[in-house]
Write a protein that holds these residues in place. Sequence first.
Motif: not given
Length: 176
Positions: A168-176
């Motif tokens: 129902t919800e997706l959290e992504l972490i931006k990779q540098k």
Amino acid sequence: MMLQIKNSSRLIMAAILILMMAGVGCKSKKKAMEASNTASLEKVKQEQEAALRKQKEEEERRRALAEEERARRESEAKAREPKARLEQYFGAIANSSNVSSANNSINEALSLFASADTPVLIVISESGGQKDYDRPTTIRDYLNYLKDQKKNFNKIGNLQFDSSGKITELELIKQK
């Protein structure tokens, strides 16, 4: 002579009485030893039964611990499974050689979600427990973005599920 017979019969009677008592005494000793042996055997039997009970309790405790460990591993595997499948879909979409295969992967990936409009939050920075998010998007838009960019820059952070196991919800972490 009568006196001698009388004395010898007393002597014989005393001897018989002593022999009988000695026989009774031996029998009593035998019975006492048998009773002692029976008590010893009973004590040994009780100790063996106690040892067996203790061993069974230990086996039950080990089985319960093993069952708890197995359940914990299954729970962790189930939690990792959607994440792993989603990562595979992201990789397949980003690395697809043509648009139709990317679209097929997108449709398969959408089956993991409650709807195509499921929100996707991208964490661009985090400090002191506070997260800064990029502009929210939907899963359909994000999957099409992966198809267009041909690169997967983000790592899956957190997933939330509904009662049927859909995301129902997706959290992504931006990779540098």
